[in-house]
Design a protein around this motif. Sequence first.
Motif, PDB file in Angstrom:
ATOM      1  N   ASP A   1       0.840  -1.183   0.000  1.00  0.00           N
ATOM      2  CA  ASP A   1       0.000   0.000   0.000  1.00  0.00           C
ATOM      3  C   ASP A   1       0.880   1.240   0.000  1.00  0.00           C
ATOM      4  O   ASP A   1       2.012   1.220   0.499  1.00  0.00           O
ATOM      5  CB  ASP A   1      -0.908   0.001   1.235  1.00  0.00           C
ATOM      6  CG  ASP A   1      -2.005   1.046   1.129  1.00  0.00           C
ATOM      7  OD1 ASP A   1      -2.259   1.513   0.009  1.00  0.00           O
ATOM      8  OD2 ASP A   1      -2.588   1.400   2.167  1.00  0.00           O
ATOM      9  N   GLU A   2       0.350   2.313  -0.574  1.00  0.00           N
ATOM     10  CA  GLU A   2       1.116   3.560  -0.638  1.00  0.00           C
ATOM     11  C   GLU A   2       1.380   4.076   0.770  1.00  0.00           C
ATOM     12  O   GLU A   2       0.472   4.160   1.608  1.00  0.00           O
ATOM     13  CB  GLU A   2       0.349   4.599  -1.453  1.00  0.00           C
ATOM     14  CG  GLU A   2       1.130   5.898  -1.677  1.00  0.00           C
ATOM     15  CD  GLU A   2       0.386   6.871  -2.571  1.00  0.00           C
ATOM     16  OE1 GLU A   2       0.849   8.007  -2.727  1.00  0.00           O
ATOM     17  OE2 GLU A   2      -0.672   6.472  -3.107  1.00  0.00           O
ATOM     18  N   SER A   3       2.621   4.436   1.028  1.00  0.00           N
ATOM     19  CA  SER A   3       3.018   4.852   2.365  1.00  0.00           C
ATOM     20  C   SER A   3       2.768   6.335   2.561  1.00  0.00           C
ATOM     21  O   SER A   3       3.038   7.155   1.679  1.00  0.00           O
ATOM     22  CB  SER A   3       4.497   4.530   2.597  1.00  0.00           C
ATOM     23  OG  SER A   3       4.917   4.998   3.856  1.00  0.00           O
TER      24      SER A   3
ATOM     25  N   ASN B   1       9.468   7.178   5.751  1.00  0.00           N
ATOM     26  CA  ASN B   1      10.208   5.917   5.721  1.00  0.00           C
ATOM     27  C   ASN B   1       9.207   4.770   5.643  1.00  0.00           C
ATOM     28  O   ASN B   1       8.604   4.399   6.652  1.00  0.00           O
ATOM     29  CB  ASN B   1      11.083   5.787   6.974  1.00  0.00           C
ATOM     30  CG  ASN B   1      11.995   4.581   6.905  1.00  0.00           C
ATOM     31  OD1 ASN B   1      12.206   4.009   5.838  1.00  0.00           O
ATOM     32  ND2 ASN B   1      12.529   4.186   8.051  1.00  0.00           N
ATOM     33  N   PRO B   2       8.977   4.187   4.465  1.00  0.00           N
ATOM     34  CA  PRO B   2       7.990   3.116   4.329  1.00  0.00           C
ATOM     35  C   PRO B   2       8.314   1.933   5.236  1.00  0.00           C
ATOM     36  O   PRO B   2       9.474   1.614   5.486  1.00  0.00           O
ATOM     37  CB  PRO B   2       8.076   2.726   2.847  1.00  0.00           C
ATOM     38  CG  PRO B   2       8.637   3.936   2.174  1.00  0.00           C
ATOM     39  CD  PRO B   2       9.574   4.546   3.164  1.00  0.00           C
ATOM     40  N   ARG B   3       7.273   1.275   5.713  1.00  0.00           N
ATOM     41  CA  ARG B   3       7.435   0.178   6.648  1.00  0.00           C
ATOM     42  C   ARG B   3       7.591  -1.153   5.910  1.00  0.00           C
ATOM     43  O   ARG B   3       7.035  -1.373   4.845  1.00  0.00           O
ATOM     44  CB  ARG B   3       6.239   0.115   7.595  1.00  0.00           C
ATOM     45  CG  ARG B   3       6.181   1.255   8.598  1.00  0.00           C
ATOM     46  CD  ARG B   3       4.924   1.188   9.436  1.00  0.00           C
ATOM     47  NE  ARG B   3       3.727   1.451   8.630  1.00  0.00           N
ATOM     48  CZ  ARG B   3       2.491   1.412   9.118  1.00  0.00           C
ATOM     49  NH1 ARG B   3       2.307   1.096  10.391  1.00  0.00           N
ATOM     50  NH2 ARG B   3       1.460   1.678   8.342  1.00  0.00           N
ATOM     51  N   ARG B   4       8.361  -2.045   6.541  1.00  0.00           N
ATOM     52  CA  ARG B   4       8.542  -3.417   6.073  1.00  0.00           C
ATOM     53  C   ARG B   4       8.249  -4.337   7.257  1.00  0.00           C
ATOM     54  O   ARG B   4       9.064  -4.481   8.162  1.00  0.00           O
ATOM     55  CB  ARG B   4       9.975  -3.646   5.570  1.00  0.00           C
ATOM     56  CG  ARG B   4      10.404  -2.685   4.453  1.00  0.00           C
ATOM     57  CD  ARG B   4       9.735  -3.064   3.147  1.00  0.00           C
ATOM     58  NE  ARG B   4      10.231  -2.274   2.024  1.00  0.00           N
ATOM     59  CZ  ARG B   4       9.631  -1.204   1.555  1.00  0.00           C
ATOM     60  NH1 ARG B   4       8.508  -0.781   2.135  1.00  0.00           N
ATOM     61  NH2 ARG B   4      10.110  -0.536   0.533  1.00  0.00           N
TER      62      ARG B   4
ATOM     63  N   THR C   1       9.223  -0.508  -5.154  1.00  0.00           N
ATOM     64  CA  THR C   1       8.378  -0.499  -3.952  1.00  0.00           C
ATOM     65  C   THR C   1       8.961   0.402  -2.871  1.00  0.00           C
ATOM     66  O   THR C   1       8.571   0.289  -1.711  1.00  0.00           O
ATOM     67  CB  THR C   1       8.213  -1.922  -3.393  1.00  0.00           C
ATOM     68  OG1 THR C   1       9.519  -2.463  -3.080  1.00  0.00           O
ATOM     69  CG2 THR C   1       7.520  -2.829  -4.388  1.00  0.00           C
TER      70      THR C   1
ATOM     71  N   ASP D   1       8.478   3.462  -2.211  1.00  0.00           N
ATOM     72  CA  ASP D   1       7.519   4.390  -1.618  1.00  0.00           C
ATOM     73  C   ASP D   1       6.250   3.679  -1.144  1.00  0.00           C
ATOM     74  O   ASP D   1       5.213   4.312  -0.954  1.00  0.00           O
ATOM     75  CB  ASP D   1       7.150   5.476  -2.625  1.00  0.00           C
ATOM     76  CG  ASP D   1       6.598   4.885  -3.923  1.00  0.00           C
ATOM     77  OD1 ASP D   1       6.692   3.652  -4.094  1.00  0.00           O
ATOM     78  OD2 ASP D   1       6.068   5.658  -4.744  1.00  0.00           O
ATOM     79  N   GLN D   2       6.337   2.365  -0.957  1.00  0.00           N
ATOM     80  CA  GLN D   2       5.172   1.568  -0.571  1.00  0.00           C
ATOM     81  C   GLN D   2       5.436   0.874   0.769  1.00  0.00           C
ATOM     82  O   GLN D   2       6.563   0.445   1.057  1.00  0.00           O
ATOM     83  CB  GLN D   2       4.869   0.505  -1.634  1.00  0.00           C
ATOM     84  CG  GLN D   2       4.674   1.050  -3.040  1.00  0.00           C
ATOM     85  CD  GLN D   2       3.318   1.698  -3.216  1.00  0.00           C
ATOM     86  OE1 GLN D   2       2.321   1.241  -2.675  1.00  0.00           O
ATOM     87  NE2 GLN D   2       3.274   2.777  -3.998  1.00  0.00           N
ATOM     88  N   ASP D   3       4.377   0.775   1.569  1.00  0.00           N
ATOM     89  CA  ASP D   3       4.436  -0.078   2.759  1.00  0.00           C
ATOM     90  C   ASP D   3       4.201  -1.521   2.327  1.00  0.00           C
ATOM     91  O   ASP D   3       3.270  -1.807   1.570  1.00  0.00           O
ATOM     92  CB  ASP D   3       3.368   0.329   3.774  1.00  0.00           C
ATOM     93  CG  ASP D   3       3.688   1.644   4.453  1.00  0.00           C
ATOM     94  OD1 ASP D   3       4.881   1.971   4.566  1.00  0.00           O
ATOM     95  OD2 ASP D   3       2.739   2.350   4.860  1.00  0.00           O
TER      96      ASP D   3
ATOM     97  N   PHE E   1       3.605  -5.355   3.784  1.00  0.00           N
ATOM     98  CA  PHE E   1       3.274  -6.226   4.913  1.00  0.00           C
ATOM     99  C   PHE E   1       3.204  -7.664   4.411  1.00  0.00           C
ATOM    100  O   PHE E   1       2.586  -7.926   3.377  1.00  0.00           O
ATOM    101  CB  PHE E   1       1.937  -5.818   5.541  1.00  0.00           C
ATOM    102  CG  PHE E   1       1.895  -4.391   6.002  1.00  0.00           C
ATOM    103  CD1 PHE E   1       2.325  -4.030   7.259  1.00  0.00           C
ATOM    104  CD2 PHE E   1       1.425  -3.389   5.145  1.00  0.00           C
ATOM    105  CE1 PHE E   1       2.294  -2.714   7.676  1.00  0.00           C
ATOM    106  CE2 PHE E   1       1.380  -2.072   5.551  1.00  0.00           C
ATOM    107  CZ  PHE E   1       1.819  -1.734   6.832  1.00  0.00           C
TER     108      PHE E   1
END
Length: 457
Positions: free
Chosen positions: A319-321, A325-328, A353, A355-357, A359
């Motif tokens: 999903d777009e963050s 700092n995008p999460r992993r 990816t 700029d994407q979170d 999960f």
Amino acid sequence: MAKAKSAFVCTECGAEYRKWQGQCSSCQEWNTLSEVRLASARPGSGASGSGRAGYAGDHSRQIVDLGQVDLSEVPRLTSTFAEFDRVLGGGLVPGSAVLLGGNPGAGKSTLLLQTACKLAQQRRIVYVTGEESLSQVAMRAHRLQLPSQGLKMLAETSVETILAVAERENPEILVIDSIQTMHLEDIASAPGGVAQVRESAAALTRFAKQTNTVLLLVGHVTKDGTLAGPKVLEHMIDASLLLEGGADSRFRTLRGQKNRFGAVNELGVFAMLEQGLKEVKNPSAIFLSRQEEQAPGSLVMVVWEGTRPILVEVQALVDESALGNPRRVAVGVDQNRLAMLLAVLNRHGGLFTGDQDVFLNVVGGVKVLETSADLAVLLAVVSSLQNRALPRELVVFGEVGLSGEIRPVPSGQERITEAAKHGFQRAIVPRANAPKQPPKGMEVIAVDKLSDALEAL
């Protein structure tokens, strides 16, 4: 030189020091040294072990040539649970010490009580409870509808008393529930401390080795999920097993962390029912309870646990963050490996990816420790990124290298056969794992690079 009255032991690595210090010099951990009061080395002391040398006899002091050692198969005792025997490496070995750990409520005492009650019909077993009264154990056995006749119970926490009773009863299996409640009179510290846990386990293990008794110990775990007590406890025992499972889940997984008599990567699956723990014969069936409508980011992979393949579902959500700092976030797989695979996808797959979170979750609470899940993880991420569902009959496995190549994994033929048994019709596998004759009704797509796998989708 007089023997020191106390020492300081690191709870992480077991290193000993004469003085306290903030950092352990061996494992570089901070604030892990605990004071251990040492017993005086007088004759007959239970902690020193000199008073119990008579169990082994004089043959233990004889030197034997290695080529003259008898290589006959060591007889094993069945635990009445096929999944328990699988993790143990084939059953209980006489003279071995097995430590069973797990979170509170995981089912450690239930599993051992079920095993002891069933085996007590044919073998001599002494069940020592230090946490519960005899009436509490009897009520649990009655609630689980277990045969209670023949099982000898003892409510005691003194190791000296337990060893005296065990020497008189001469059991084939001795169950201690739990090691954190045991204590030796010669050790001047509270039960559950580093000194008591270490010396109590040493005395019980020494008795088991010298009398050829199976010793089953119940151990508590810390907040981070590791077995409580000094690290040296894991060196004394022969097998260390961990029973995992949340309070909100009816399934329990039993995994071996150390085993001198079998593989350490075996996995046993149990279901917690009203009648206690029941073994799951086909773990893949419970891990594949999927929705009727296939959703983007969902994919089935084949992992190898010990001596058998298991099909599990991996789910990815991209999903777009909204953060800088995008999460992993990864549950069930290594989070650092997920970050590495995303970098490979960007460089060799052309999908960004950054700029994407991202999960990631492995359904069923399974922890995947091998690299065969790499390709399935990446394809699940691509499916969620492009919001396109993958075919329901597709199964994937393979290791992904840093240069984008798809590397083979062990037991590829067995993985494909297991997937075909469960009705999967397509498989994307490394080219080196592709069989010459695929199973009937299954299409096997062999790939060499990540780009080939993306094109195959």
